[in-house]
Design a protein around this motif. Structure first.
Motif, PDB file in Angstrom:
ATOM      1  N   GLN A 113       0.826  -1.210   0.000  1.00 24.60           N
ATOM      2  CA  GLN A 113       0.000   0.000   0.000  1.00 24.60           C
ATOM      3  C   GLN A 113       0.858   1.258   0.000  1.00 24.60           C
ATOM      4  O   GLN A 113       0.508   2.262  -0.639  1.00 24.60           O
ATOM      5  CB  GLN A 113      -0.926  -0.019   1.212  1.00 24.60           C
ATOM      6  N   SER A 114       1.991   1.221   0.708  1.00 24.47           N
ATOM      7  CA  SER A 114       2.866   2.397   0.729  1.00 24.47           C
ATOM      8  C   SER A 114       3.438   2.686  -0.656  1.00 24.47           C
ATOM      9  O   SER A 114       3.584   3.839  -1.047  1.00 24.47           O
ATOM     10  CB  SER A 114       3.991   2.187   1.747  1.00 24.47           C
TER      11      SER A 114
ATOM     12  N   VAL B 210       1.931   1.922  -3.490  1.00 27.85           N
ATOM     13  CA  VAL B 210       0.818   2.465  -4.281  1.00 27.85           C
ATOM     14  C   VAL B 210       0.595   3.929  -3.938  1.00 27.85           C
ATOM     15  O   VAL B 210       0.381   4.767  -4.826  1.00 27.85           O
ATOM     16  CB  VAL B 210      -0.459   1.628  -4.046  1.00 27.85           C
ATOM     17  N   ASP B 211       0.644   4.253  -2.645  1.00 29.19           N
ATOM     18  CA  ASP B 211       0.453   5.645  -2.231  1.00 29.19           C
ATOM     19  C   ASP B 211       1.564   6.548  -2.766  1.00 29.19           C
ATOM     20  O   ASP B 211       1.338   7.748  -2.971  1.00 29.19           O
ATOM     21  CB  ASP B 211       0.401   5.728  -0.706  1.00 29.19           C
ATOM     22  N   ALA B 212       2.752   5.970  -2.969  1.00 28.20           N
ATOM     23  CA  ALA B 212       3.874   6.764  -3.493  1.00 28.20           C
ATOM     24  C   ALA B 212       3.782   6.959  -5.002  1.00 28.20           C
ATOM     25  O   ALA B 212       4.605   7.675  -5.583  1.00 28.20           O
ATOM     26  CB  ALA B 212       5.193   6.084  -3.144  1.00 28.20           C
ATOM     27  N   HIS B 213       2.814   6.295  -5.669  1.00 26.35           N
ATOM     28  CA  HIS B 213       2.591   6.432  -7.113  1.00 26.35           C
ATOM     29  C   HIS B 213       3.847   6.116  -7.915  1.00 26.35           C
ATOM     30  O   HIS B 213       4.231   6.860  -8.826  1.00 26.35           O
ATOM     31  CB  HIS B 213       2.104   7.842  -7.461  1.00 26.35           C
TER      32      HIS B 213
ATOM     33  N   GLN C  32      -3.980  -0.464 -10.257  1.00 22.58           N
ATOM     34  CA  GLN C  32      -4.164   0.898  -9.759  1.00 22.58           C
ATOM     35  C   GLN C  32      -3.024   1.808 -10.197  1.00 22.58           C
ATOM     36  O   GLN C  32      -3.255   2.944 -10.611  1.00 22.58           O
ATOM     37  CB  GLN C  32      -4.279   0.876  -8.238  1.00 22.58           C
TER      38      GLN C  32
ATOM     39  N   HIS D 111      -2.871   5.336 -12.474  1.00 14.99           N
ATOM     40  CA  HIS D 111      -2.535   6.617 -11.840  1.00 14.99           C
ATOM     41  C   HIS D 111      -1.096   7.069 -12.033  1.00 14.99           C
ATOM     42  O   HIS D 111      -0.754   8.170 -11.629  1.00 14.99           O
ATOM     43  CB  HIS D 111      -2.827   6.541 -10.338  1.00 14.99           C
ATOM     44  N   THR D 112      -0.234   6.248 -12.598  1.00 16.52           N
ATOM     45  CA  THR D 112       1.176   6.645 -12.710  1.00 16.52           C
ATOM     46  C   THR D 112       1.573   7.005 -14.132  1.00 16.52           C
ATOM     47  O   THR D 112       2.743   7.069 -14.453  1.00 16.52           O
ATOM     48  CB  THR D 112       2.088   5.514 -12.214  1.00 16.52           C
TER      49      THR D 112
END
Length: 976
Positions: free
Chosen positions: A423-424, A426-429, A465, A469-470
């Motif tokens: 998750q970290s 993913v949050d960092a994109h 995801q 988003h990236t």
């Protein structure tokens, strides 16, 4: 709740005594009440507590309660008149009949004599002295009488030696009847006990048998017998002889097991042998379930005795083990573990001192060491601790199991750490390409290869995801670099690798070209890329042509600088490639040898004349082949099948999207349990319909954006399309229904388009199941999937669906349907009519190119002449009167012509009157309109069954569509 295996007979007997003692009413004294009291099923009570024992406990409890109540009444100073059966029954909360049946005559009379007389006088004192004397004589006589026949006043008078009339006068009859009734009740109670003791089944315990034992007439028995008590006692007996035998065998089995000492003898076979009967006879009377219940009770009792003995001898905890207890009991260890009282064993074992105090200390030290090295709960295992101390894992778990569990709970699980790390990221994109299993493992700081079953779905979801988003906007190239901007980024022209994939093309690498080709071909490609007028597709096609040219020349021409025409010809003739590969390689080889011819002017190692011979031969003499007649466009049936397949996919896509799925998280892989593959198929169907009904090229379709079409007139949509082949931008007519379906698709996929930050209409998925804009290179695969999915075949081979075939089909059908050649040329974006005619393919009879002139002439007139008619009521009054007064010449079936002769005939081939703007019609002609509609419809149905009528059928269909439009127009005006 106590387990079934712990419900021994002794336990149930003790529980039954406790329950009956605290039961407040007679109605609660049932086996069902006992089962509810213990919290178990009543069938367990029936199986393990014999009914005779239950009845005995119940009788004892009732008798004890009645004695206590009588004693309490006597203590309270109750009088003789107050000590009645009714009062006792009321205090005992029992039925009167039951209380009466349980109070024996002697005990009852003894209790009454100990009470004070009622109001200072006894019953006898109420009587006269003579009557009291006769009453006592009657009591003694009844007590001594054994036969019911002797129980009469006549026999009593003879016993006294007095006349019956004297006895009757001295002793009232009601007093005699009271004494007689008591005698009968007492005798029936004794008879019931005797009959019950002799009975083996319910059929034996009858009122008739009780009457026989009592020696009392049946009618009298029925009047005095307590039927409730009889029924209760009868229900405790087996119903049949077989049940009686089974109960007998059950009692004998209990006795057999009570004296059996060896585990090996606890079998039904040994039990049958002890009875001296065949085993099958025992199996028939005693069920396996009943035997297992008795066997389990024997094992549990044996284990309890062995546990007591081993515990008494044990010095340490290790001595008081399950193995030692099983050995003492003579029972296999596995069987002992199934019936072992673990809780009692643990509580006793805790009392004993541990033998391995030093080992326990070592185990705790080992546990601390493993805990310090552990990263997750999965690393902190009991086998690791046991291995450090060199003892079995089960022994270590026994001594420090609880401590180990408590310490283990303080560590995170591998799943928790890995999912948090994922998750970290993913949050960092981070870019999706950088999200690997190894990176997640390193960030989570856990052990493993990332192949856990629970990790697959979250990992794939994270990649999906990030794929949404990236996506970054292409960065501007550095200043001073020799670059060319392409859709989605830029490329460095001085590099040896050009990535055209963002623009929907391929990756071009100089290293893939043979050195002799690379020296010339790579320079040629670079010059093409420098020219903004040359499309990227052309550069990509030339690069692919160079690769195929290398494969074609092979070892026959190892160095193109020293090539000879004979060698090139041999290579061409021996090449085992398809016609398509030859078509791709030939022009590129010609470009190479033309460039070598120019280089020969400055390089003496190159034979200029030989290069010229080769290039001329490739340009002018080599023929790759021509398309077979009718091969590269769709027939009428194929056209219909393709449209039907498209509609099927569109309906499936709409049905799926109506379930409101989350398109940003659901998988796109068709093999996933839950996937959105139908949405991809929906897009493919729309692309096929667009190419089939507009004739646009592949790149024009894929570069469509969400605002590239608009309704310019009610029912008329215009589509703006572009193509970088010639930097074209043009417009095309878009069918209204197709425009509506496109808009529906765009609205339902808007969230994906927003996540991808794109305005392109059509979306697809990559090999990893992530959303992406439909690339050019992926369209052939989608079309092949479509043909396979709908089983579209031509002579046993999959139908060749590609943009060119669909473009040719559109052109062919448009010309056959009478479309103006100029209009078709504008739709396709051609500059010359010859380019459009090249897309028209052969039919069964003639090629469109051969009928191009008449088709074009007819199209120019037909498209302008087919108009809607006029309505008679809408004309000026003068013209309407004049028209109605004309003769037969202007009279037509569907109306009247405004002119005395057909003005359309002067301009060319006239249209049918129903399609002419000079026709004037009204309600009186409506029957003729309906008749013509039926006639035209029947004509189309007949033509559809005639082989080879495709061209005429297409023309008639188009004409019928125009007629239906006029027919609807007329209907609306008539009914307005």
């Amino acid at each position: 709740m106590t387990k079934d295996s712990r419900m021994t007979r002794q336990y149930l007997l003790q529980a039954a005594e406790q329950y009956l003692a605290q039961a407040e009413t007679y109605e609660a004294m049932t086996q069902q009440g006992l089962a509810d009291f213990l919290g178990i099923r009543v069938d367990i009570i029936y199986r393990r507590l014999p009914i005779p024992q239950w009845e005995q406990l119940r009788r004892t409890c009732i008798q004890s309660r009645l004695r206590k109540i009588i004693e309490d009444l006597r203590t309270e100073g109750k009088t003789l008149a107050e000590l009645t059966v009714e009062n006792i029954a009321r205090h005992a909360r029992m039925p009167f009949v039951i209380v009466k049946s349980f109070l024996s005559s002697d005990e009852w009379q003894a209790s009454r004599t100990m009470l004070p007389p009622s109001r200072g006088r006894t019953v006898l004192q109420k009587l006269s002295n003579i009557t009291a004397q006769y009453y006592l004589h009657a009591e003694r006589y009844c007590a001594s009488t054994e036969q019911y026949e002797s129980l009469s006043l006549k026999q009593f008078a003879e016993f006294l030696g007095e006349p019956e009339r004297i006895v009757t006068r001295r002793l009232p009859k009601y007093q005699w009847e009271e004494l007689r009734g008591k005698w009968i009740e007492n005798r029936l109670r004794q008879a019931m006990e005797a009959a019950y003791a002799e009975a083996t089944t319910q059929d034996d315990f009858t009122i008739k048998n009780i009457a026989r034992h009592a020696g009392i007439p049946l009618a009298t028995v029925r009047r005095f017998l307590s039927e409730d008590e009889w029924r209760t006692r009868r229900a405790a007996l087996p119903k049949t002889r077989e049940e009686a035998e089974a109960a007998s065998y059950l009692l004998q089995a209990e006795a057999y097991l009570a004296r059996t000492q060896r585990y090996e003898d606890v079998t039904m076979k040994c039990f049958a042998k002890s009875l001296g009967v065949p085993s099958k006879h025992v199996f028939k009377r005693l069920s396996k379930r009943q035997w297992e219940m008795l066997r389990n009770q024997w094992i549990e009792m044996r284990l309890k005795e062995a546990m007591d003995a081993v515990y008494a001898e044990a010095r340490y905890q290790a001595d008081f083990s399950v193995v030692n207890i099983a050995k003492r009991a003579g029972i296999p260890v596995a069987t002992a573990r199934d019936h072992f009282p673990a809780d009692e064993w643990r509580s006793r074992r805790e009392i004993l001192p541990p033998q391995y105090t030093a080992t326990l200390q070592q185990m705790r030290q080992a546990m601390e060491r493993v805990y310090a090295e552990a990263k997750t709960q999965e690393d902190f295992t009991m086998p690791k601790i046991a291995a450090l101390v060199n003892i079995p894992s089960n022994l270590a778990s026994h001594y420090i199991g609880e401590e180990w569990q408590a310490r283990r709970a303080t560590l995170p699980t591998t799943e928790e750490k890995v999912l948090a790390a994922l998750q970290s990221l993913v949050d960092a994109h981070i870019p999706v390409s950088e999200l690997t299993r190894q990176r997640v493992i390193e960030l989570a700081d856990v052990n493993g290869a990332g192949t856990w079953p629970w990790f697959k779905e979250p990992y794939l979801a994270a990649r999906r995801q990030l794929a949404l988003h990236t996506r970054e906007q292409p960065k501007a190239p550095p200043a001073g670099m020799n670059v060319r901007e392409i859709p989605g980024g830029w490329i460095d022209l001085d590099s040896n690798s050009w990535d055209l994939r963002p623009a929907g093309k391929n990756l071009l690498q100089r290293g893939r070209l043979r050195k002799d080709f690379a020296d010339i071909g790579w320079t040629f490609l670079r010059e093409e890329l420098r020219s903004p007028d040359i499309a990227l597709g052309t550069v990509d096609r030339h690069y692919q042509g160079f690769l195929k040219g290398i494969a074609l020349l092979g070892e026959e021409v190892p160095d193109i600088r020293r090539a000879r025409l004979e060698g090139v010809q041999r290579a061409w003739m021996t090449f085992n490639g398809t016609q398509a590969l030859r078509q791709l390689a030939r022009p590129c080889l010609a470009l190479i040898f033309e460039e070598l011819m120019r280089l020969a002017q400055h390089d003496d190692a190159i034979d200029e004349m030989e290069m010229l011979r080769i290039s001329v031969w490739l340009r002018d003499d080599v023929k790759v082949g021509r398309t077979e007649v009718g091969e590269e466009f769709l027939s009428e049936n194929e056209w219909n099948a393709v449209i039907q397949g498209c509609l099927t996919d569109i309906i499936a896509g709409i049905a799926y999207i109506n379930t409101n799925p989350d398109l940003l998280t659901v998988s796109l892989h068709p093999l996933s349990k839950e996937n959105a593959a139908v949405v991809i198929q929906w897009a493919t169907a729309l692309m096929i319909l667009l190419m089939l009904f507009t004739g646009l090229r592949r790149e024009s379709i894929l570069r469509l954006k969400t605002d590239d079409w608009a309704e310019v007139h009610p029912g008329l949509y215009i589509l703006a399309w572009k193509h970088n082949k010639k930097v074209e931008e043009n417009g095309a007519v878009l069918p209204a229904l197709l425009a509506q379906q496109l808009q529906l698709y765009v609205e339902h996929t808007a969230q994906v388009r927003a996540a991808l930050a794109t305005e392109f209409v059509f979306l697809s998925s990559n090999t990893r199941g992530h959303w992406e804009v439909q690339p050019c290179s992926g369209l052939p695969h989608r079309l092949l999937e479509f043909a396979k999915r709908h089983r579209l075949e031509r002579e046993g081979v999959l139908l060749p669906l590609n943009p060119t075939v669909l473009r040719r089909t559109y052109t062919t059908r448009a010309l056959y349907e009478g479309r103006n050649l100029a209009a078709v040329r504008a739709q396709l974006g051609h500059l010359h009519f010859s380019s459009t005619l090249r897309y028209a393919k052969f039919d069964r009879f003639e090629h469109p190119a051969e009928v191009g002139t008449p088709l074009d002439e007819y199209g120019r007139t037909a498209l302008t002449l087919w108009q809607a008619p006029l309505i008679l009521d809408e004309l000026d009054p003068e013209e309407r009167v004049s028209l109605l007064s004309t003769g037969v010449k202007q009279m037509q079936d569907v109306g009247r012509c405004r002119h005395k002769r057909c003005v359309k005939a002067i301009q060319g081939s006239p249209p049918p009157c129903s399609l002419c703007e000079h026709l004037v019609t009204g309600p009186e002609f409506f029957d003729a309109w309906k008749m013509e509609h039926r006639h035209r419809k029947q004509e189309l149905e007949n033509l559809a069954e005639v082989p080879g009528s495709e061209m005429l059928l297409a023309q008639k269909k188009y004409q019928f569509e125009r007629f239906e439009a006029n027919f609807v127009f007329v209907q609306e005006r008539f009914h307005a």
